[in-house]
Design a protein around this motif. Structure first.
Motif, PDB file in Angstrom:
ATOM      1  N   ASN A  42      39.219  72.475  46.578  1.00 39.50           N
ATOM      2  CA  ASN A  42      40.646  72.159  46.476  1.00 39.50           C
ATOM      3  C   ASN A  42      40.881  70.735  46.971  1.00 39.50           C
ATOM      4  O   ASN A  42      40.751  70.444  48.150  1.00 39.50           O
ATOM      5  CB  ASN A  42      41.461  73.160  47.312  1.00 39.50           C
ATOM      6  N   GLY A  43      41.222  69.839  46.061  1.00 38.43           N
ATOM      7  CA  GLY A  43      41.471  68.455  46.434  1.00 38.43           C
ATOM      8  C   GLY A  43      42.938  68.113  46.536  1.00 38.43           C
ATOM      9  O   GLY A  43      43.307  66.939  46.610  1.00 38.43           O
ATOM     10  N   GLY A  44      43.794  69.138  46.569  1.00 42.54           N
ATOM     11  CA  GLY A  44      45.243  68.910  46.557  1.00 42.54           C
ATOM     12  C   GLY A  44      45.777  68.271  47.822  1.00 42.54           C
ATOM     13  O   GLY A  44      46.772  67.554  47.778  1.00 42.54           O
ATOM     14  N   ASN A  45      45.171  68.540  48.965  1.00 45.25           N
ATOM     15  CA  ASN A  45      45.649  67.991  50.240  1.00 45.25           C
ATOM     16  C   ASN A  45      44.520  67.210  50.910  1.00 45.25           C
ATOM     17  O   ASN A  45      44.053  67.554  51.999  1.00 45.25           O
ATOM     18  CB  ASN A  45      46.139  69.120  51.159  1.00 45.25           C
ATOM     19  N   ALA A  46      44.093  66.163  50.250  1.00 42.58           N
ATOM     20  CA  ALA A  46      42.967  65.386  50.752  1.00 42.58           C
ATOM     21  C   ALA A  46      43.336  64.633  52.019  1.00 42.58           C
ATOM     22  O   ALA A  46      44.440  64.108  52.154  1.00 42.58           O
ATOM     23  CB  ALA A  46      42.495  64.402  49.676  1.00 42.58           C
ATOM     24  N   LEU A  47      42.407  64.611  52.966  1.00 45.73           N
ATOM     25  CA  LEU A  47      42.593  63.828  54.183  1.00 45.73           C
ATOM     26  C   LEU A  47      42.457  62.338  53.895  1.00 45.73           C
ATOM     27  O   LEU A  47      43.048  61.496  54.570  1.00 45.73           O
ATOM     28  CB  LEU A  47      41.558  64.244  55.236  1.00 45.73           C
ATOM     29  N   LEU A  48      41.668  62.007  52.875  1.00 41.31           N
ATOM     30  CA  LEU A  48      41.438  60.624  52.470  1.00 41.31           C
ATOM     31  C   LEU A  48      41.060  60.643  51.002  1.00 41.31           C
ATOM     32  O   LEU A  48      40.293  61.503  50.566  1.00 41.31           O
ATOM     33  CB  LEU A  48      40.295  60.009  53.301  1.00 41.31           C
ATOM     34  N   LEU A  49      41.606  59.711  50.218  1.00 44.96           N
ATOM     35  CA  LEU A  49      41.294  59.651  48.787  1.00 44.96           C
ATOM     36  C   LEU A  49      40.974  58.211  48.406  1.00 44.96           C
ATOM     37  O   LEU A  49      41.792  57.303  48.598  1.00 44.96           O
ATOM     38  CB  LEU A  49      42.466  60.160  47.950  1.00 44.96           C
ATOM     39  N   LEU A  50      39.766  58.006  47.876  1.00 51.28           N
ATOM     40  CA  LEU A  50      39.316  56.688  47.450  1.00 51.28           C
ATOM     41  C   LEU A  50      39.038  56.731  45.954  1.00 51.28           C
ATOM     42  O   LEU A  50      38.306  57.603  45.480  1.00 51.28           O
ATOM     43  CB  LEU A  50      38.053  56.283  48.208  1.00 51.28           C
TER      44      LEU A  50
END
Length: 361
Positions: free
Chosen positions: A83-91
């Protein structure tokens, strides 16, 4: 004089501290030559991390094709469920550099739909500098899937002589069958020096739905023409038995993949004298074998030189123009591992005598 010596001592201690810090910090290129892509097996990145020791201050470098992948740092729960909906960090730009500033477990996935479920995920354990290294987490196969068979790359060496037992070759070895990140001639480099004979088996490891294996004529190979395929396999891993001597040409028919280097040309013979086509010429030109009849190139109007089919009779050729769910990186320069560390160490070492001379004067 005493104060000068004290100053020199303090400067020496400070440089020694910087020296230790520079040695401790390392850059790790995730996946090495493979880069950050949909891997040929669900545990590729866990295997890559298993024998490494990550300490606070180290950095992870993710090489990927912009617009086709990204790097999302997530919680363990979201890692397990992809689940990437609430990523802590997105690059989203490559190369993506992530400094491991905290000890403990860190979890990374690709946020593109289906990529994490296909194995594009990485979990690492970070230890404090100077402490005992923490064991790396083992990644379970993605939900709803079973581990894909991944044959060993250590195939038995071909035996010199006119005949030998059939050899199984895993195309690309651990890289598998994917868009190569190390250059367009990667697969030809892999084939160089190998002796392919009738009866040998090629194993193409890839994620079903992301790549395929198409055999084409010599004329269609160089321009990556997929309009008249001799055969097309869409279920990975694909096993092809080499049943006829002569040249054989394989490409990935997913748009853009062949042009980016996902192509292989080999020469098959009944003796041990044939060599794979050279990757340095505009089109693959195999070295001549002793017998002219063993190196006749297939023409676009000739029937398929091989009727080999994968072990599974259910693998049905499909339209090669089906778009891939994800692009692979083929032009992102890989970041050197830790050469910058050694340069900084050399610079610090050279600085120490200069400082001592300056204070004495």
């Amino acid at each position: 004089m005493g104060s000068t010596l004290n100053t020199i001592f303090l400067v020496t201690v400070a440089i020694a501290a910087l020296f230790q810090i520079s040695l401790a910090q390392r850059d790790y290129v995730v996946g090495d030559a493979l880069g950050w892509v949909i891997p040929p097996g669900p545990s590729v990145y866990a295997t890559w991390a298993a024998n490494k020791t990550f300490t606070a201050g180290d950095a992870l470098v993710f090489n990927f094709l912009n617009g086709s992948h990204d790097v999302a740092k997530v919680t363990k729960a979201n890692f397990d469920s992809c689940n990437g909906g609430n990523a802590l960090l997105l690059l989203t730009n490559s190369p993506a550099n992530v400094t491991l500033n905290e000890t403990g477990s860190h979890y990374f996935i690709c946020g593109f739909s289906g990529h994490c479920g296909a194995g594009q995920k990485l979990a690492v354990n970070v230890s404090a500098a100077g402490s005992s290294p923490a064991p790396q987490p083992s990644a379970a196969p993605p939900r709803g899937s079973s581990p894909a068979p991944f044959p060993s790359s250590s195939s038995p060496a071909p035996v010199s002589g006119p005949t030998r037992s059939p050899t199984t070759y895993t195309v690309g070895d651990n890289l598998g069958w994917t868009v190569p990140t190390s250059g367009a001639s990667m697969y030809q480099t892999w084939a160089n020096g190998k002796n392919f004979m009738v009866g040998d088996i090629l194993v193409f490891n890839y994620v079903t739905g992301t790549h395929d294996v198409a055999e084409v004529t010599r004329a269609a190979y160089q321009p990556c023409n997929t309009s008249n395929l001799l055969s097309n396999f869409t279920t990975g891993p694909t096993r092809i038995t080499l049943q006829t001597a002569g040249e054989h040409f394989y490409i990935c028919a997913v748009p853009g993949h062949c042009a980016a280097g996902q192509k292989l040309a080999i020469n098959v013979t009944g003796s041990s004298t044939a060599t794979p086509p050279s990757s340095s010429s505009p089109s693959p030109s195999p070295s001549p074998s002793p017998s002219p009849s063993t190196a006749t190139p297939p023409s676009s109007s000739s029937p398929s030189p091989s009727t080999a089919t994968p072990p599974s009779s259910t693998a049905t050729p499909t339209n090669p123009s089906t778009p891939s769910p994800a692009g692979d990186n083929n032009n992102t320069p890989s970041t050197p591992g830790n050469s910058a560390t050694f340069l900084s160490v050399a610079g610090l070492t050279a600085t120490l005598p200069c400082l001592i001379v300056a204070f004495l004067m």
